[in-house]
Write a protein that holds these residues in place. Structure first.
Motif, PDB file in Angstrom:
ATOM      1  N   UNK A   1       0.868  -1.174   0.000  1.00 26.83           N
ATOM      2  CA  UNK A   1       0.000   0.000   0.000  1.00 26.83           C
ATOM      3  C   UNK A   1       0.904   1.223   0.000  1.00 26.83           C
ATOM      4  N   UNK A   2       0.588   2.183  -0.848  1.00 28.46           N
ATOM      5  CA  UNK A   2       1.380   3.404  -0.914  1.00 28.46           C
ATOM      6  C   UNK A   2       0.567   4.517  -0.271  1.00 28.46           C
ATOM      7  N   UNK A   3       1.169   5.150   0.746  1.00 29.46           N
ATOM      8  CA  UNK A   3       0.482   6.197   1.501  1.00 29.46           C
ATOM      9  C   UNK A   3       1.357   7.441   1.580  1.00 29.46           C
ATOM     10  N   UNK A   4       0.732   8.562   1.902  1.00 30.84           N
ATOM     11  CA  UNK A   4       1.451   9.813   2.083  1.00 30.84           C
ATOM     12  C   UNK A   4       2.243   9.742   3.386  1.00 30.84           C
ATOM     13  N   UNK A   5       3.501  10.106   3.336  1.00 26.64           N
ATOM     14  CA  UNK A   5       4.374  10.031   4.508  1.00 26.64           C
ATOM     15  C   UNK A   5       3.957  10.989   5.605  1.00 26.64           C
ATOM     16  N   UNK A   6       3.284  12.079   5.253  1.00 24.31           N
ATOM     17  CA  UNK A   6       2.927  13.087   6.240  1.00 24.31           C
ATOM     18  C   UNK A   6       1.493  12.958   6.740  1.00 24.31           C
ATOM     19  N   UNK A   7       0.572  12.588   5.845  1.00 27.63           N
ATOM     20  CA  UNK A   7      -0.847  12.558   6.218  1.00 27.63           C
ATOM     21  C   UNK A   7      -1.421  11.151   6.358  1.00 27.63           C
TER      22      UNK A   7
ATOM     23  N   UNK B   1       5.412   7.717   0.854  1.00 29.84           N
ATOM     24  CA  UNK B   1       6.038   8.603  -0.128  1.00 29.84           C
ATOM     25  C   UNK B   1       5.695  10.052   0.190  1.00 29.84           C
ATOM     26  N   UNK B   2       6.530  10.933  -0.309  1.00 25.99           N
ATOM     27  CA  UNK B   2       6.269  12.369  -0.249  1.00 25.99           C
ATOM     28  C   UNK B   2       6.258  12.832  -1.702  1.00 25.99           C
TER      29      UNK B   2
END
Length: 171
Positions: free
Chosen positions: A105-111, A160-161
């Motif tokens: 799963x690819x997610x936002x590193x910050x949110x 990821x960012x």
């Protein structure tokens, strides 16, 4: 996330000579990495091990498989996929088997916003590129430290960012 123990290592693409050598297209990072293997398996369950000795020949490996002694024996193995035991290869820190990346799963590193799923890895020379399914489209993510912040194969997630324009049509 359960990791497969036996991973695809390469495919026999032809014969070499008359004494049973085979030409193997390695699916490792380099042909030398494949050539370092001493045992491969004829099945992904690891039930059919076979001794192996290889040497690099361009982007292929010329390999002798235990029990394969004639050109006819070797020819019968054409298109056979060979597997490796993940425990036989030590990866450098920060390196991963492609098999372990697929499906992350690819997610936002910050949110922690979920973006999609990693479906494929391409090799471009400069850096790898991760293919992500996001809705009905494919997004190409450069595998560079500025974008890929964390890869947690045990947890099944890549953080990821995104750089500007990666996920939308921004300039």
């Amino acid at each position: 996330m359960v990791k497969k123990r036996y991973l695809e290592a390469g495919k026999i693409v032809g014969t070499h000579g008359v004494r049973g050598e085979v030409r193997v297209q390695p699916w490792c990072d380099t042909p030398a990495q494949f050539a370092s293997l001493k045992v491969v398996y004829f099945d992904e369950a690891g039930t059919r091990p076979v001794g192996l000795s290889s040497r690099v020949h361009g982007n292929l490996c010329l390999s002798r498989l235990e029990g394969v002694d004639t050109m006819q024996d070797a020819a019968a193995l054409r298109d056979k996929v060979l597997y490796l035991d993940r425990n036989d290869l030590a990866l450098e820190p920060g390196r991963h088997f492609i098999q372990d990346l697929l499906g992350l799963s690819i997610v936002d590193a910050d949110t922690e916003e979920a973006y999609g799923t990693l479906t494929e890895v391409s090799f471009t020379g400069a850096n790898d590129v991760y293919h992500m399914r996001m809705g009905g489209r494919e997004i190409l993510i450069p595998a560079i430290p500025q974008v890929v912040v964390e890869t947690d194969t045990d947890g099944g997630v890549m953080r990821i960012r995104p750089i500007k324009g990666l996920l939308d049509d921004e300039d």
